[in-house]
Design a protein around this motif. Structure first.
Motif, PDB file in Angstrom:
ATOM      1  N   ILE A 136       0.824  -1.216   0.000  1.00 56.13           N
ATOM      2  CA  ILE A 136       0.000   0.000   0.000  1.00 56.13           C
ATOM      3  C   ILE A 136       0.858   1.266   0.000  1.00 56.13           C
ATOM      4  O   ILE A 136       0.600   2.207  -0.743  1.00 56.13           O
ATOM      5  N   GLU A 137       1.898   1.286   0.826  1.00 53.69           N
ATOM      6  CA  GLU A 137       2.680   2.505   1.020  1.00 53.69           C
ATOM      7  C   GLU A 137       3.799   2.715  -0.001  1.00 53.69           C
ATOM      8  O   GLU A 137       4.179   3.849  -0.269  1.00 53.69           O
ATOM      9  N   GLN A 138       4.329   1.624  -0.557  1.00 56.43           N
ATOM     10  CA  GLN A 138       5.482   1.766  -1.445  1.00 56.43           C
ATOM     11  C   GLN A 138       5.277   1.170  -2.829  1.00 56.43           C
ATOM     12  O   GLN A 138       6.096   1.384  -3.712  1.00 56.43           O
ATOM     13  N   GLY A 139       4.217   0.419  -3.027  1.00 55.68           N
ATOM     14  CA  GLY A 139       4.058  -0.357  -4.237  1.00 55.68           C
ATOM     15  C   GLY A 139       3.612   0.345  -5.492  1.00 55.68           C
ATOM     16  O   GLY A 139       3.502  -0.270  -6.537  1.00 55.68           O
ATOM     17  N   CYS A 140       3.322   1.629  -5.428  1.00 59.28           N
ATOM     18  CA  CYS A 140       2.873   2.385  -6.615  1.00 59.28           C
ATOM     19  C   CYS A 140       1.571   1.838  -7.195  1.00 59.28           C
ATOM     20  O   CYS A 140       1.353   1.903  -8.408  1.00 59.28           O
ATOM     21  N   TYR A 141       0.742   1.273  -6.360  1.00 61.20           N
ATOM     22  CA  TYR A 141      -0.574   0.809  -6.782  1.00 61.20           C
ATOM     23  C   TYR A 141      -1.596   1.770  -6.203  1.00 61.20           C
ATOM     24  O   TYR A 141      -1.408   2.299  -5.113  1.00 61.20           O
ATOM     25  N   SER A 142      -2.664   1.997  -6.917  1.00 57.45           N
ATOM     26  CA  SER A 142      -3.703   2.895  -6.417  1.00 57.45           C
ATOM     27  C   SER A 142      -5.072   2.393  -6.884  1.00 57.45           C
ATOM     28  O   SER A 142      -5.161   1.633  -7.855  1.00 57.45           O
TER      29      SER A 142
END
Length: 171
Positions: A136-142
């Protein structure tokens, strides 16, 4: 074979070896997780077998032991896979998402029949939480604003998709 052949290669750089071995472990973990979800126990094979090997291999004694092997492979994958997001390839965050799911599944087996009373302080709970946070915080997924577009051919590479299995007629 991926792990053995990559490690034995003299033409692959050490940095590439690390990533390829991690990808091999990720794939092995996913394969075993598919089996473990259905039957709980597996025959863990971590070396390339030959016709001369004794093929009467024992299965893991219980699902808890099964999940320990799968979790270890995924932990290694999270550590050594690249963070770059490349369509169709595993990366650190794909492995972390999978590891989070596997930890939750392992908790269900470990705590059965008390599964509804799983403690958040359980090490597997914390590992599931930590890996979900990593994604969530670093994965570049939204989140996808047009949810329906992720399906079929609308937007198959949506930023919400962490890992997908594509089944297209052209393939």
């Amino acid at each position: 074979q991926i792990i053995d052949k990559v490690n034995a290669s003299t033409g692959i750089s050490d940095n590439d070896k690390k990533a390829l071995v991690a990808e091999g472990k990720f794939l092995r973990a996913m394969s075993y997780f598919t089996v473990a979800r259905k039957i709980g126990r597996i025959v863990w094979i971590d070396t390339v077998l030959t016709p001369d090997d004794d093929l009467l291999l024992p299965s893991t004694p219980n699902p808890t032991e099964t999940y320990k092997y799968i979790i270890k492979d995924l932990e290694d994958a999270v550590q050594d896979l690249p963070a770059d997001k490349v369509a169709g390839r595993a990366n650190k965050y794909v492995a972390a998402a999978m590891l989070s799911e596997v930890c939750l599944e392992a908790l269900a087996y470990e705590n059965y029949p008390q599964a509804p009373n799983i403690s958040p302080s359980d090490p597997l709970s914390q590992e599931a939480i930590d890996n979900a946070r990593l994604v969530i915080e670093q994965g570049c997924y939204s989140l996808e604003p047009d949810y329906g577009s992720m399906f079929n051919d609308g937007n198959p590479t949506s930023s919400e998709i962490i890992m997908a299995e594509y089944r297209k007629a052209i393939n």
